[in-house]
Design a protein around this motif. Structure first.
Motif, mmCIF file in Angstrom:
data_model
loop_
_atom_site.group_PDB
_atom_site.id
_atom_site.type_symbol
_atom_site.label_atom_id
_atom_site.label_comp_id
_atom_site.label_asym_id
_atom_site.label_seq_id
_atom_site.Cartn_x
_atom_site.Cartn_y
_atom_site.Cartn_z
ATOM 1 N N GLU A 81 -57.877 42.139 -94.110
ATOM 2 C CA GLU A 81 -56.658 42.870 -93.789
ATOM 3 C C GLU A 81 -56.231 43.687 -95.002
ATOM 4 O O GLU A 81 -56.773 43.525 -96.089
ATOM 5 C CB GLU A 81 -55.548 41.894 -93.402
ATOM 6 C CG GLU A 81 -55.848 41.075 -92.167
ATOM 7 C CD GLU A 81 -54.776 40.040 -91.894
ATOM 8 O OE1 GLU A 81 -53.814 39.958 -92.677
ATOM 9 O OE2 GLU A 81 -54.910 39.331 -90.897
ATOM 10 N N TRP A 82 -55.250 44.554 -94.808
ATOM 11 C CA TRP A 82 -54.687 45.354 -95.891
ATOM 12 C C TRP A 82 -53.265 44.884 -96.129
ATOM 13 O O TRP A 82 -52.484 44.731 -95.192
ATOM 14 C CB TRP A 82 -54.699 46.833 -95.532
ATOM 15 C CG TRP A 82 -56.070 47.423 -95.590
ATOM 16 C CD1 TRP A 82 -57.046 47.345 -94.653
ATOM 17 C CD2 TRP A 82 -56.617 48.175 -96.673
ATOM 18 N NE1 TRP A 82 -58.170 48.004 -95.086
ATOM 19 C CE2 TRP A 82 -57.933 48.523 -96.314
ATOM 20 C CE3 TRP A 82 -56.118 48.585 -97.908
ATOM 21 C CZ2 TRP A 82 -58.756 49.270 -97.145
ATOM 22 C CZ3 TRP A 82 -56.943 49.334 -98.731
ATOM 23 C CH2 TRP A 82 -58.246 49.659 -98.353
ATOM 24 N N ILE A 83 -52.924 44.670 -97.397
ATOM 25 C CA ILE A 83 -51.611 44.156 -97.770
ATOM 26 C C ILE A 83 -51.016 45.049 -98.848
ATOM 27 O O ILE A 83 -51.717 45.461 -99.773
ATOM 28 C CB ILE A 83 -51.740 42.704 -98.286
ATOM 29 C CG1 ILE A 83 -52.166 41.803 -97.129
ATOM 30 C CG2 ILE A 83 -50.466 42.225 -98.911
ATOM 31 C CD1 ILE A 83 -52.474 40.399 -97.521
ATOM 32 N N ASP A 110 -58.411 39.604 -98.817
ATOM 33 C CA ASP A 110 -57.888 40.837 -98.239
ATOM 34 C C ASP A 110 -57.875 41.952 -99.278
ATOM 35 O O ASP A 110 -57.997 41.706 -100.473
ATOM 36 C CB ASP A 110 -56.462 40.608 -97.730
ATOM 37 C CG ASP A 110 -56.423 39.608 -96.582
ATOM 38 O OD1 ASP A 110 -57.423 39.501 -95.863
ATOM 39 O OD2 ASP A 110 -55.389 38.942 -96.414
ATOM 40 N N GLN A 163 -52.893 50.836 -91.992
ATOM 41 C CA GLN A 163 -51.728 50.101 -91.495
ATOM 42 C C GLN A 163 -51.532 48.780 -92.249
ATOM 43 O O GLN A 163 -51.606 47.700 -91.667
ATOM 44 C CB GLN A 163 -51.854 49.838 -89.993
ATOM 45 C CG GLN A 163 -51.919 51.117 -89.203
ATOM 46 C CD GLN A 163 -52.324 50.902 -87.766
ATOM 47 O OE1 GLN A 163 -52.867 49.870 -87.421
ATOM 48 N NE2 GLN A 163 -52.071 51.890 -86.940
ATOM 49 N N PRO A 164 -51.280 48.860 -93.560
ATOM 50 C CA PRO A 164 -51.127 47.633 -94.344
ATOM 51 C C PRO A 164 -49.808 46.919 -94.041
ATOM 52 O O PRO A 164 -48.825 47.538 -93.637
ATOM 53 C CB PRO A 164 -51.150 48.140 -95.785
ATOM 54 C CG PRO A 164 -50.679 49.540 -95.686
ATOM 55 C CD PRO A 164 -51.135 50.063 -94.366
ATOM 56 N N LYS A 165 -49.828 45.597 -94.235
ATOM 57 C CA LYS A 165 -48.627 44.785 -94.053
ATOM 58 C C LYS A 165 -47.935 44.635 -95.398
ATOM 59 O O LYS A 165 -48.586 44.420 -96.417
ATOM 60 C CB LYS A 165 -48.990 43.394 -93.524
ATOM 61 C CG LYS A 165 -49.550 43.405 -92.131
ATOM 62 C CD LYS A 165 -49.663 42.013 -91.570
ATOM 63 C CE LYS A 165 -50.550 41.136 -92.423
ATOM 64 N NZ LYS A 165 -50.816 39.813 -91.878
ATOM 65 N N GLU A 166 -46.611 44.713 -95.394
ATOM 66 C CA GLU A 166 -45.806 44.513 -96.605
ATOM 67 C C GLU A 166 -45.649 43.018 -96.835
ATOM 68 O O GLU A 166 -45.312 42.277 -95.918
ATOM 69 C CB GLU A 166 -44.439 45.170 -96.426
ATOM 70 C CG GLU A 166 -43.525 45.008 -97.610
ATOM 71 C CD GLU A 166 -43.532 46.203 -98.518
ATOM 72 O OE1 GLU A 166 -43.172 46.017 -99.697
ATOM 73 O OE2 GLU A 166 -43.893 47.301 -98.079
ATOM 74 N N VAL A 167 -45.885 42.569 -98.077
ATOM 75 C CA VAL A 167 -45.765 41.145 -98.415
ATOM 76 C C VAL A 167 -44.766 41.000 -99.557
ATOM 77 O O VAL A 167 -44.832 41.733 -100.544
ATOM 78 C CB VAL A 167 -47.131 40.550 -98.816
ATOM 79 C CG1 VAL A 167 -46.991 39.155 -99.352
ATOM 80 C CG2 VAL A 167 -48.073 40.557 -97.650
#
Length: 149
Positions: free
Chosen positions: A19-21, A57, A141-145
């Motif tokens: 995934e992309w973070i 990731d 479409q990375p997720k914000e962490v």
């Protein structure tokens, strides 16, 4: 006893889901941020973690120029490198590195926390550091962490 057979599932590069973070480095302490990023790149947060496989990731770090260091480390800590020539030792403080190449401070910290050898070099390619708040990876479409640091 066919019903009670437990098999350890070992991940490989074909079965891994990457995934992309996105991580915001603004006003975060460098070492604490780097250790969390290294865990994500390594894949230790996943249930199918396998030590010899790149199962982590891809991490995008933004606002690298706004990272913090505690105490007097910004002026007293020294990073050493060597040019390869005789007498080629060069010394820099984090403040000097941050002024010229803000991305390198986070890259150095994370690289030191990854395994040494071919796997560590491969894992390091999953890190993308940017000095400003913009990054060119919006298509992934990375997720914000957010970390509780």
């Amino acid at each position: 006893m066919d019903t009670l057979s437990y098999k350890t599932i070992s991940a490989n590069k074909n079965t891994v889901s990457k995934e992309w973070i996105v991580v915001d480095a603004k006003d975060v302490v460098l070492g604490r941020l780097a250790s969390e990023i290294a865990k994500i790149i390594r894949g230790k947060h996943k249930p199918n973690f396998t030590p010899h496989v790149d199962c982590g990731d891809n991490v995008i770090v933004i606002n690298a120029e706004k990272v913090k260091m505690t105490g007097k480390k910004m002026t007293d800590k020294i990073y050493m490198r060597h040019t390869g020539y005789p007498g080629g030792q060069r010394f820099q403080t984090p403040r000097e590195i941050l002024a010229k190449y803000p991305e390198r401070l986070i890259e150095k910290a994370v690289r030191g926390m990854l395994p040494k050898g071919p796997l560590g070099r491969r894992l390091f390619t999953n890190l993308y550091v940017y000095a400003a708040a913009e990054h060119p990876h919006a298509g992934a479409q990375p997720k914000e962490v957010k970390f509780n640091l």
